[in-house]
Motif scaffolding. Structure first.
Motif, short mmCIF file in Angstrom:
data_model
loop_
_atom_site.label_atom_id
_atom_site.label_comp_id
_atom_site.label_asym_id
_atom_site.label_seq_id
_atom_site.Cartn_x
_atom_site.Cartn_y
_atom_site.Cartn_z
N LYS A 155 14.72 13.09 49.64
CA LYS A 155 14.58 11.72 49.12
C LYS A 155 14.34 10.73 50.25
N ASP B 110 14.41 28.97 45.24
CA ASP B 110 15.73 28.81 44.63
C ASP B 110 16.48 30.14 44.71
N MET C 247 8.32 13.41 46.54
CA MET C 247 8.69 14.82 46.61
C MET C 247 7.69 15.62 45.76
N VAL D 203 18.18 18.10 49.11
CA VAL D 203 17.59 17.15 48.16
C VAL D 203 17.75 15.72 48.68
N PRO E 95 8.84 20.03 38.97
CA PRO E 95 9.96 20.57 39.75
C PRO E 95 10.76 19.50 40.50
N SER E 96 10.16 18.35 40.77
CA SER E 96 10.84 17.34 41.58
C SER E 96 11.80 16.45 40.79
N VAL E 97 11.86 16.62 39.47
CA VAL E 97 12.71 15.74 38.65
C VAL E 97 14.19 16.13 38.82
N THR E 98 15.01 15.15 39.14
CA THR E 98 16.44 15.44 39.25
C THR E 98 17.07 15.49 37.86
N GLN F 183 20.89 17.21 41.98
CA GLN F 183 20.55 18.47 41.33
C GLN F 183 19.10 18.40 40.86
N LEU F 184 18.30 19.39 41.21
CA LEU F 184 16.95 19.47 40.64
C LEU F 184 17.10 20.10 39.26
N GLY G 7 21.80 22.36 47.27
CA GLY G 7 20.85 21.25 47.37
C GLY G 7 21.47 19.93 47.78
N TYR H 100 7.66 25.62 43.37
CA TYR H 100 9.02 26.13 43.13
C TYR H 100 8.96 27.61 42.79
#
Lengths: 337, 173
Positions: free
Chosen positions: A38, A49, A1, A34, B31-34, B74-75, A30, A5
């Motif tokens: 994945k 957002d 990913m 999300v 930004p991609s880190v949950t 959740q990001l 999300g 943003y």
């Protein structure tokens, strides 16, 4: 990913940020996007957002209806006093879906925009016309127990997974949308689409258009409603078949009936002609069966989902019976009354 | 408080500020880190578990601004300014949260992997106030799977905490 943003400051800012980039997506709860990222099914280059936008309110409309902001979480909507009191069919359908955690995060607008849970759509190693137009439909001759029996095409037999949307269809909601060309409203039956030869399109929104609110008409159907969901587990599973039933009585006979089906088509399934068969009738199993016959007249199985036709027939009769008797299905009860 | 930039283009680490278990934390993340990976890998709060990483099992359940959510979906960047409570923030050895104590008293786990998520979920569920019967507890806890099958004892533990609460409320009247 990997994605850039942007936290939108206003509806206009969000729309501009998505419109100018074909690979940009809005993100709110999300819970589906999300997940799909994945799985490498969705590969947005930019996420916009929208969670800080002022779309979290409830507003009475002039006609006695209720306008629900697109960012109202599913759980807040289900437990809102006005929804519990005036639109219990909607509250019940929402609580039949997902889990408490997901309902806390998922939004009203996002629920409309969630994508199918077809196994092949999620599996990037297999052909799927919805994910990769022109690549073929693996479900057609594959494992299709959960797939569509109504309104499918040669290109796609996926179903829309929402419970909330089935109730919104039955209630005749309106979707408010804002986009680069301004605002518009879309009748709920015109919001989602059938797959045809463009199954990659779930709905009639253009790129850059955003759901801003869902409007419910003035409350009707009193106590005569039920949301009956049948699935492989007793909770936290998508519908094999679900039925949103609502009846407005006129003395001893039916004044108006609404029946929307979930889990059986690419969109919540309604047929005003079938619903019209109940008008002026005294509620009875045979009258409900006639509605089911009519609703399912074009139903077609694909092997493993043939059972859904009979299951849907029985569920329609049962849900209309629950509605007529004012004994709606309780979602925490694991028996069908 | 919100410290991170509103636009991160191209993707690069940026500053994020969160309150985690009452403590203000500022971290640089992509930004991609949950939220789940942030808690476990960056803040070393490994009580929160990664089960399916797809929002299906509930092992990653934490409480964000008072609401239970799946932290795997959740990001973290989107949670800038939020307040997060994990299992570590509920109680500690010698000072257990009543739900933690009830899980021990009722033998509500075997392997324990789902337990932090079960407990965070149960604590938030009681605050939500919609569960009174065991049927309602089962339904509203269905987002937390237990592969050992300790469900019966989990429901018993939660009912115990609910009735403790009722007794406290009655005594206060």
């Amino acid at each position: 990913m990997t994605f850039s943003y942007h936290r939108a400051e206003s509806v206009g800012d969000a729309i501009a940020a998505v419109s100018r980039d074909p690979n940009a997506r809005f993100i709110a709860g999300g819970t589906n996007l999300v997940d799909l990222m994945k799985y490498d099914v969705e590969r947005p280059g930019r996420l916009v957002d929208i969670t800080r936008l002022p779309l979290k309110g409830f507003e009475q409309t002039g006609g006695g209806g209720l306008k629900i902001g697109a960012l109202v979480p599913n759980s807040d909507l289900a437990y809102h006093p006005s929804i519990e009191r005036d639109y219990p069919l909607l509250a019940s359908a929402i609580l039949a879906g997902a889990s408490a955690q997901l309902r806390n995060a998922a939004t009203t607008g996002g629920n409309l925009l969630q994508r199918t849970r077809c196994y092949y759509f999620y599996d990037v190693a297999t052909p799927c016309n919805k994910r990769e137009p022109g690549s073929g439909c693996s479900a057609m001759t594959g494992v299709n127990r959960i797939h569509a029996i109504l309104g499918a095409s040669d290109a796609c037999i996926a179903t829309h997974p929402s419970d909330m949307c089935v109730a919104l269809a039955a209630l005749g909601a309106t979707v408010h949308v804002a986009g680069p060309d301004g605002e518009r409203t879309i009748a709920f039956e015109d919001f989602h689409r059938l797959p045809g030869d463009e199954p990659q399109k779930d709905n009639t929104l253009a790129h850059g258009e955003m759901v801003t609110a869902v409007e419910l008409p003035a409350p009707r159907f009193g106590a005569n409603h039920s949301y009956l969901k049948l699935r492989d587990r007793l909770s936290y599973a998508f519908a094999l078949v679900s039925v949103a039933a609502a009846i407005e009585m006129d003395g001893d006979v039916v004044g108006e009936a609404r029946v929307a089906l979930g889990g059986v088509a690419h969109k919540p399934w309604r047929d005003p002609k079938a619903e019209g068969l109940l008008k002026g009738q005294i509620p009875s199993s045979s009258a409900f069966a006639a509605v089911a016959d009519s609703l399912l007249s074009g139903a077609e199985g694909h092997g493993a989902n043939d059972f859904k036709i009979e299951l849907a027939h029985r569920a329609i009769v049962r849900a209309l019976g629950q509605a007529a008797a004012a004994t709606p299905q309780v979602q925490s009860s694991k028996t069908v009354n | 408080m919100s410290t991170s930039q509103t636009t991160i283009d191209p993707p690069r680490p940026t500053s994020l500020t969160l309150t985690v278990n009452g403590e203000l934390r500022t971290i640089e993340i992509e930004p991609s880190v949950t939220l789940l990976d942030l808690l476990r890998e960056r803040l070393h709060l490994t009580g929160t578990k990664k089960g399916c990483d797809q929002g299906q099992c509930g092992a990653c359940t934490v409480i964000v601004d008072g609401k239970r959510v799946n932290s795997c979906l959740q990001l973290a960047i989107m949670k800038d300014g939020c307040e997060v409570v994990t299992i570590e923030g509920l109680g500690a050895p010698g000072d257990l949260h009543p739900m933690q104590a009830a899980f021990i008293a009722h033998d509500a786990f075997q392997c324990g992997y789902c337990t932090p998520g079960q407990i965070c979920s149960a604590v938030a569920m009681i605050d939500e106030g919609h569960a009174t019967t065991s049927d309602e507890i089962r339904e509203l806890m269905s987002g937390n799977l237990c592969r050992c099958g300790a469900y019966t004892n989990i429901v018993d533990a939660i009912e115990d905490v609910l009735s403790q609460r009722r007794r406290h409320l009655e005594a206060a009247e």
